[in-house]
Design a protein around this motif. Structure first.
Motif, PDB file in Angstrom:
ATOM      1  N   ILE A 116       7.989 120.864  11.898  1.00 50.14           N
ATOM      2  CA  ILE A 116       7.779 121.277  13.289  1.00 50.14           C
ATOM      3  C   ILE A 116       6.970 122.569  13.345  1.00 50.14           C
ATOM      4  O   ILE A 116       6.035 122.706  14.151  1.00 50.14           O
ATOM      5  CB  ILE A 116       9.134 121.464  14.008  1.00 50.14           C
ATOM      6  CG1 ILE A 116       9.848 120.120  14.152  1.00 50.14           C
ATOM      7  CG2 ILE A 116       8.945 122.113  15.375  1.00 50.14           C
ATOM      8  CD1 ILE A 116      11.251 120.217  14.722  1.00 50.14           C
ATOM      9  N   LYS A 117       7.323 123.511  12.476  1.00 49.51           N
ATOM     10  CA  LYS A 117       6.624 124.801  12.440  1.00 49.51           C
ATOM     11  C   LYS A 117       5.132 124.614  12.170  1.00 49.51           C
ATOM     12  O   LYS A 117       4.281 125.259  12.807  1.00 49.51           O
ATOM     13  CB  LYS A 117       7.260 125.691  11.372  1.00 49.51           C
ATOM     14  CG  LYS A 117       6.741 127.118  11.356  1.00 49.51           C
ATOM     15  CD  LYS A 117       7.500 127.938  10.324  1.00 49.51           C
ATOM     16  CE  LYS A 117       6.988 129.368  10.271  1.00 49.51           C
ATOM     17  NZ  LYS A 117       7.726 130.170   9.259  1.00 49.51           N
ATOM     18  N   GLU A 118       4.808 123.740  11.249  1.00 55.36           N
ATOM     19  CA  GLU A 118       3.394 123.459  10.936  1.00 55.36           C
ATOM     20  C   GLU A 118       2.667 122.863  12.146  1.00 55.36           C
ATOM     21  O   GLU A 118       1.534 123.226  12.452  1.00 55.36           O
ATOM     22  CB  GLU A 118       3.298 122.494   9.748  1.00 55.36           C
ATOM     23  CG  GLU A 118       3.702 123.102   8.417  1.00 55.36           C
ATOM     24  CD  GLU A 118       3.754 122.069   7.303  1.00 55.36           C
ATOM     25  OE1 GLU A 118       3.266 120.925   7.540  1.00 55.36           O
ATOM     26  OE2 GLU A 118       4.284 122.367   6.222  1.00 55.36           O
ATOM     27  N   LYS A 119       3.319 121.949  12.846  1.00 56.23           N
ATOM     28  CA  LYS A 119       2.714 121.280  13.995  1.00 56.23           C
ATOM     29  C   LYS A 119       2.496 122.241  15.168  1.00 56.23           C
ATOM     30  O   LYS A 119       1.612 122.010  16.014  1.00 56.23           O
ATOM     31  CB  LYS A 119       3.589 120.105  14.443  1.00 56.23           C
ATOM     32  CG  LYS A 119       3.611 118.936  13.471  1.00 56.23           C
ATOM     33  CD  LYS A 119       2.259 118.229  13.455  1.00 56.23           C
ATOM     34  CE  LYS A 119       2.283 116.987  12.593  1.00 56.23           C
ATOM     35  NZ  LYS A 119       0.984 116.269  12.600  1.00 56.23           N
ATOM     36  N   LEU A 120       3.320 123.284  15.239  1.00 58.65           N
ATOM     37  CA  LEU A 120       3.219 124.233  16.353  1.00 58.65           C
ATOM     38  C   LEU A 120       2.315 125.429  16.037  1.00 58.65           C
ATOM     39  O   LEU A 120       2.085 126.274  16.907  1.00 58.65           O
ATOM     40  CB  LEU A 120       4.617 124.761  16.726  1.00 58.65           C
ATOM     41  CG  LEU A 120       5.613 123.728  17.260  1.00 58.65           C
ATOM     42  CD1 LEU A 120       6.956 124.390  17.545  1.00 58.65           C
ATOM     43  CD2 LEU A 120       5.080 123.048  18.515  1.00 58.65           C
TER      44      LEU A 120
END
Length: 310
Positions: A116-120
């Motif tokens: 999720i962190k990478e996608k955001l």
């Protein structure tokens, strides 16, 4: 001794009066904000370009996604079912013209947050709605009779709030602005026997949110916990709407009027009234065997009669 005792009772009386006054002021503000918005139309958009909503595939999360898009924010939809997310994304883009990103994850797992962190990354996130949650059983039941999904519930109702807040709060702090809405429940305001696990998980969300607001309020960040009662969603098996049971769309529209009211709100006026009335019930009555039997019989009957798909 008598003089000291008299001063003590005067102090207690003044304290009770102050608490009642504070509650009256809050209730009056809720009534006022139900009819008039005191913040400009661009307030939500000023928080940042993007809003992130967990549990966005249905119910309250879906309603927040559409409503925040209407307020001019781009939307990140996060949920488990890709087909639902894609359909919602297409509809938001077509009806509002806003950008939409989709992240498919299962919040009952705890190894999803680096993804999720990478996608955001590189998104200016102004609003986070921690909405995802699960209810083991809509019908009241004893703890040992509930489904054996304890770890999944903890990940979904508790871990998700902590981890998502940790990811997004950092950039909000650096920009000195942001809004985090954590969806708890009226059942989390006090212990609810026969909903013990769900009640406890939502109580965590309340305490966590209030503590964080104290820590980060001076840095320009609003962290608010919402404690609604009955909302008609898939999780509540589309409980029939009435004066107390709100539709997800109606609840979300009204709740956004109260984002500046304080660290906790029920999210709608009728639920604020209900919360006040429930607070008047003595705890010994609420926790009595008679009341618990009533929940198991009459309330169970009401739920079965007024839900679809139960």
């Amino acid at each position: 001794m008598e003089e000291a005792l008299g001063q003590f009772f005067i102090f207690v009386g003044l304290l009770v009066c102050l608490v009642c006054l504070a509650k009256c002021i809050k209730f009056s503000r809720c009534i006022f904000l139900s009819f008039w918005k005191v913040w400009p139309k661009s307030f939500l958009q000023s928080m940042g370009q993007w809003a992130v909503i967990t549990g966005a595939g249905d119910g309250i999360g879906k309603a927040y996604s559409f409503e925040l898009a209407k307020h001019g924010l781009n939307i990140v939809l996060i949920s488990r079912t890709l087909g639902k997310l894609q359909a919602i994304a297409t509809e938001i883009e077509c009806t509002t013209g806003r950008k939409v990103k989709v992240i498919q994850v299962d919040f009952t797992k705890d190894d999803i947050y680096e993804y999720i962190k990478e996608k955001l990354e590189d998104l200016e996130i102004g609003i986070l709605v921690n909405n995802v949650g699960m209810l083991p059983n809509l019908l009241p039941s004893h703890f040992l009779s509930t489904s054996d999904e304890i770890q999944s519930l903890i990940h979904c109702n508790i871990t998700s709030v902590v981890k998502m807040t940790q990811i997004i709060l950092k950039q909000m702090e650096s920009r000195q602005k942001g809004l985090i809405l954590n969806i708890s429940s009226g059942i989390g305001l006090c212990p609810w026997p026969l909903y013990s696990l769900y009640s406890a998980s939502k109580a965590f969300v309340c305490m966590f949110s209030k503590a964080l607001q104290v820590e980060y309020k001076a840095k320009g960040i609003i962290i608010q916990v919402l404690t609604p009662y009955a909302i008609s969603t898939p999780m509540t098996k589309y409980l029939s709407t009435n004066m107390i049971t709100k539709s997800a769309d109606d609840f979300v529209k009204e709740s956004l009027n109260y984002v500046t009211i304080g660290d906790e709100t029920c999210g709608c006026l009728v639920h604020e009234i209900l919360a006040g009335l429930l607070n008047l019930i003595p705890s010994w009555t609420f926790y009595s065997s008679t009341f618990q039997r009533m929940l198991l019989t009459h309330y169970t009957h009401y739920l079965k009669k007024n839900t679809n798909g139960s």
